[in-house]
Enzyme design. Structure first.
Site, short mmCIF file in Angstrom:
data_model
loop_
_atom_site.label_atom_id
_atom_site.label_comp_id
_atom_site.label_asym_id
_atom_site.label_seq_id
_atom_site.Cartn_x
_atom_site.Cartn_y
_atom_site.Cartn_z
N GLY A 233 44.86 55.27 77.66
CA GLY A 233 44.41 56.09 76.53
C GLY A 233 45.53 56.97 76.01
O GLY A 233 46.69 56.79 76.38
N ASN A 234 45.20 57.90 75.17
CA ASN A 234 46.21 58.86 74.69
C ASN A 234 45.54 60.21 74.45
O ASN A 234 44.33 60.34 74.58
CB ASN A 234 46.91 58.32 73.44
CG ASN A 234 45.94 58.11 72.29
OD1 ASN A 234 45.33 59.05 71.80
ND2 ASN A 234 45.77 56.85 71.88
N ARG A 235 46.34 61.19 74.10
CA ARG A 235 45.84 62.57 74.05
C ARG A 235 45.17 62.96 72.73
O ARG A 235 44.86 64.13 72.55
CB ARG A 235 47.00 63.54 74.28
CG ARG A 235 47.55 63.53 75.67
CD ARG A 235 48.64 64.56 75.76
NE ARG A 235 49.42 64.40 76.97
CZ ARG A 235 49.03 64.87 78.15
NH1 ARG A 235 47.89 65.51 78.27
NH2 ARG A 235 49.79 64.68 79.20
N SER A 236 45.00 62.04 71.84
CA SER A 236 44.42 62.43 70.55
C SER A 236 43.00 62.99 70.74
O SER A 236 42.18 62.41 71.43
CB SER A 236 44.36 61.22 69.62
OG SER A 236 43.67 61.57 68.45
N ALA A 300 45.06 57.71 66.61
CA ALA A 300 46.20 57.36 67.45
C ALA A 300 45.87 56.01 68.08
O ALA A 300 45.04 55.91 68.98
CB ALA A 300 46.39 58.42 68.53
#
Ligand code: C5P
Length: 436
Positions: A233-236, A300
């Site tokens: 995943g990512n931090r968005s 993102a």
């Protein structure tokens, strides 16, 4: 408005009591039609007390009033909440084996269904096919909310909160709150409404500089599954995307909001499509772009996904070897949207806006990187965020520069994500005006 509130047999039926209150407090006349199994959860006394109307229980009650025909014919709006998997299936099949399904078959008015069920049922191909069919027929089927379900389970399947269903219902009815006449969607909005990815049509004739414009806004971070419990995943947080959707709605636009994982709720009044992976987001964005004036790619999107999805949880190996995860490239959705648009020969519609979160380095400053990205992606505007300074991910404050092709000039905006969203939407409005 004369509203029929259909209640399916699920534990979430109790939330419909609050929804009923919201309708009656706004001055609508509501007849509740629970299914037989809904009675296992909330009894008719509750519905009658809250609606002030008798609950017409079955096809063979009050036969002289021909309820199974009359109720559907006379309704201005039908809301089914919760819509169980069984109810969706019966509605999709055109069955008429109880009063609620009879009423749905007779209805000439807008219909909104708010599903609630276990995640496995929601994701079952049978349910997906039923939902797709209902949407193609013009019924608004909301996405279930994600969260705690009955028992220890959690995932998509929760009934959305009553105020969200209320807002979606008013949009579905074409803003016909307070007893006003139902407004028909225009042709373009109907196309979006009937698209397989359209989840709830926001068809309100709105005022504002962007009235009549359709925006597709993607938000949040995609999640690429590795195995049934892990993902990349990512931090968005999705805050900027949600703020953009709100600013576009406030300016009068219709907004189709494509949400990957977000930490914030989508603003009320958007047409919502929930996605998880980059490939799902791509499918939703490409379909929605066909009916859009503007596509804003604020999500993102993961550049890579695991080459293989393990069917079972990846275990620690007895031989002590570390697992190797091979990644493959995801398509660049933004770039593809531009290429698809240009291939059709259409003149700049939709207008496509990209985002770039950049850090400078020894070789180049952040603006140079952003200019190259704008050129590579071919979009009409690029919103540049500088990351690594504490601003951007998950924060409420941000600072951006807006780049456009063919000029060295940039427009700066900073403040809360809501302030910045208004600046970006204003800039898009200027571009749209220049286009036509
Ligand atoms: O290349 P980069 O990820 O920095 O580009 C960011 C922009 O491209 C964002 O607008 C993002 O939504 C979009 N993007 C995309 N598909 C990808 C990666 C990013 O559409 N696979």
């Amino acid at each position: 408005m004369r509203i029929i509130l259909g209640v399916g047999g699920g534990i979430a039926a109790y939330k419909s009591a609050t929804l009923l209150r919201l309708f009656t407090e706004a001055g609508h006349s509501v007849t509740v039609i629970p299914t037989a199994s809904a009675g296992e959860f909330v009894g008719r006394a509750t519905w009658e007390a809250l609606s002030g109307q008798k609950v017409p229980e079955g096809i063979f009650d009050d036969v002289e009033k021909v309820n199974h025909v009359r109720l559907g014919q006379e309704a201005d709006l039908i809301v089914v909440a919760p819509a169980t998997a069984d109810l969706l299936a019966r509605a999709a099949a055109g069955m008429a084996n109880d009063l609620l399904t009879n009423t749905l078959l007779m209805a000439a008015c807008p219909v909104l269904m708010a599903p609630a069920m276990h995640t496995e049922m929601w994701r079952h191909p049978a349910t997906s096919a039923n939902v797709k069919l209902l949407r193609e027929r013009g019924i608004t089927v909301l996405e279930p909310a994600t969260g705690r379900l009955t028992g220890v389970d959690s995932g998509p399947g929760r009934l959305p909160e009553p105020d969200e269903i209320y807002a979606a219902a008013m949009n579905t009815a074409g803003g016909a709150s307070d007893g006003a006449a139902v407004t028909q969607p225009d042709a373009r909005q109907t196309a979006a409404f009937q698209s397989p990815v359209a989840h709830s049509a926001a068809v309100q004739p709105a005022a504002g500089p962007l009235a009549g414009r359709t925006f597709v806004i993607t938000a949040g971070g995609t999640r690429e599954p590795l195995d049934p419990v892990r993902y990349l995943g990512n931090r968005s947080s999705g805050k900027q995307g949600a703020a953009l959707a709100k600013a576009a709605l406030d300016a009068g636009a219709t907004v189709h909001f494509i949400a990957a994982h977000t930490e914030v709720e989508p603003p009320a009044g958007v047409e919502l499509t929930a996605v998880e992976t980059a490939l799902e987001l791509r499918e939703a964005a490409q379909a929605a772009a066909q009916a859009a004036d503007v596509v804003v790619m604020a999500a993102a999107v993961a550049d890579f996904r695991p080459a293989e999805l393990s069917g079972s949880k990846i275990k620690k190996r007895d031989d002590g070897e570390d697992p190797v995860i091979t990644l493959v490239r995801n398509p660049d959705i933004l770039q593809e949207l531009v290429q698809n648009r240009d291939a059709t020969g259409s003149t700049g519609v939709p207008l496509i806006v990209g985002f770039a979160a950049e850090t400078g380095d020894a070789e180049s400053d952040i603006l140079s990187y952003a200019r190259r990205k704008l050129e590579r992606k071919g979009c009409d505007l690029l919103v540049l965020n500088q990351v690594g300074t504490g601003v951007v991910f998950g924060q409420d404050e941000t600072s951006v520069q807006i780049l456009s092709p063919g000029t060295e000039d940039t427009e700066a905006a900073s403040g809360t994500k809501a302030d910045v969203a208004v600046a970006i939407i204003d800039r898009i409005a200027v571009e749209l005006k220049a286009q036509h």
